[in-house]
Design a protein around this motif. Sequence first.
Motif, mmCIF file in Angstrom:
data_model
loop_
_atom_site.group_PDB
_atom_site.id
_atom_site.type_symbol
_atom_site.label_atom_id
_atom_site.label_comp_id
_atom_site.label_asym_id
_atom_site.label_seq_id
_atom_site.Cartn_x
_atom_site.Cartn_y
_atom_site.Cartn_z
ATOM 1 N N ASN A 122 -5.526 31.930 17.336
ATOM 2 C CA ASN A 122 -4.369 31.647 16.485
ATOM 3 C C ASN A 122 -4.632 30.469 15.559
ATOM 4 O OD1 ASN A 122 -1.506 31.951 15.736
ATOM 5 N ND2 ASN A 122 -1.273 29.982 16.770
ATOM 6 N N ASN A 126 -5.308 32.529 12.041
ATOM 7 C CA ASN A 126 -4.006 33.039 11.600
ATOM 8 C C ASN A 126 -3.831 32.918 10.086
ATOM 9 O OD1 ASN A 126 -1.299 34.043 12.744
ATOM 10 N ND2 ASN A 126 -0.657 32.449 11.313
ATOM 11 N N SER A 127 -4.329 31.847 9.511
ATOM 12 C CA SER A 127 -4.158 31.619 8.074
ATOM 13 C C SER A 127 -4.962 32.606 7.230
ATOM 14 C CB SER A 127 -4.573 30.193 7.710
ATOM 15 O OG SER A 127 -5.952 29.982 7.978
ATOM 16 N N ASP A 134 0.958 37.706 11.347
ATOM 17 C CA ASP A 134 0.676 36.572 12.219
ATOM 18 C C ASP A 134 0.192 37.059 13.575
ATOM 19 O OD1 ASP A 134 1.718 34.075 10.768
ATOM 20 O OD2 ASP A 134 3.459 35.393 10.663
ATOM 21 N N ASP A 175 2.404 42.363 12.715
ATOM 22 C CA ASP A 175 1.834 41.297 13.529
ATOM 23 C C ASP A 175 0.938 41.817 14.653
ATOM 24 O OD1 ASP A 175 3.201 39.366 12.034
ATOM 25 O OD2 ASP A 175 5.000 39.588 13.274
#
Length: 371
Positions: A122, A126-127, A134, A175
């Motif tokens: 994460n 995640n970015s 996400d 997600d």
Amino acid sequence: MAHAWTFTNETTTVDFTYEVQSANIVKGRATQDDQYSPGGLTFTIRNQTDQAAGFTLNDQIKANTDGFYQIFWVKEILFNDMPGTGLASTATIICNDLLGIMGRINVVNDSLAQAETLEQINAEFNSLLPTGSDFVLTGNGDSIAIGDTYTGSILNRLNQNLVTEQGWLGLFAEDCGLISRSNMQDLLPATITFRRGTSSGYNVGYSNIERIQLGTNFVNKCSVIPPVATAQTATDSASVALYGVYGQTLATVDYNSSQALGLASWISSTRSDPTTLNFVITFDSLTDNLFRFMEAIFYQLPVINLEYRIPGDVTDTTTLQIVQGLQMQITNVGTFFTMTTSPFSYYDFTVIYNSPNFVYDGNTNYNGGNW
């Protein structure tokens, strides 16, 4: 389309449901020992007036059925151009799911900080996911992933961390949900039962079931190879005495040898019974309400009670299973499901979870594990 499905190009905001002739959605994996591979959405549309021109690379496609939806990304278009007037022409559009996107995002010499397995994924990646997507964590992870310099895809590292963690992954909406092994207990008790016969309430009737004994997933000797620490091997000696050695080698991101030994011990213990069953379950066309109920199983309530009857028996046998993979075939007459499941005992880390050091001696069958 049957089943109250809608299909929308979220990038262009165009609803193209009326153009869709058929669709297929694949997600998850076959068994607990398989890596997570890209799934996706494949659909065929009418193309007599070049409707396919409305789709381009990376367009976000939303497949929705009132309460469940998932986002996919266009990656390829196949044209079936018919002669003459071309009125029978079609186009088949192939889309990645989020795992497919992760498989195409590479990093080079990325410095990963040592952290819990899921939190490392994460924090570091995640970015890099598509806008709006996400990682959604239930627990940060119970094993520690080594800090190192990594080159490769997000998906490859995600699989390495999940092998180390022995948790679970499910895609929903746009997600990626990740559940740590200690949080698997949050999925209990199972409120849904797959059974022989008709459906009612929380009981879902299947049309066909295949029982699969462990086969290539049968393991009684496991070697774990961390990036830096010494490799560790654990053996279920009782199983080896009965059946001979059935080995497995795992490459992990364990940060030390003690943690690696715990994983090897757990695998050699929980996979050492060759009579343990996985299942492939088929469901015929479902009503809308039952369909949404079934999809909820995969991304919210993946643990199910499964009833089956061995030929010659007069009563059903019940086993606790977790859904690993799902395929949906969507046609103008209905939606058809195929699910693959594994025993939930492979994730039952409860009995000795509070023990500070889990060391398997090769003779005791633990019903849980903390390392």
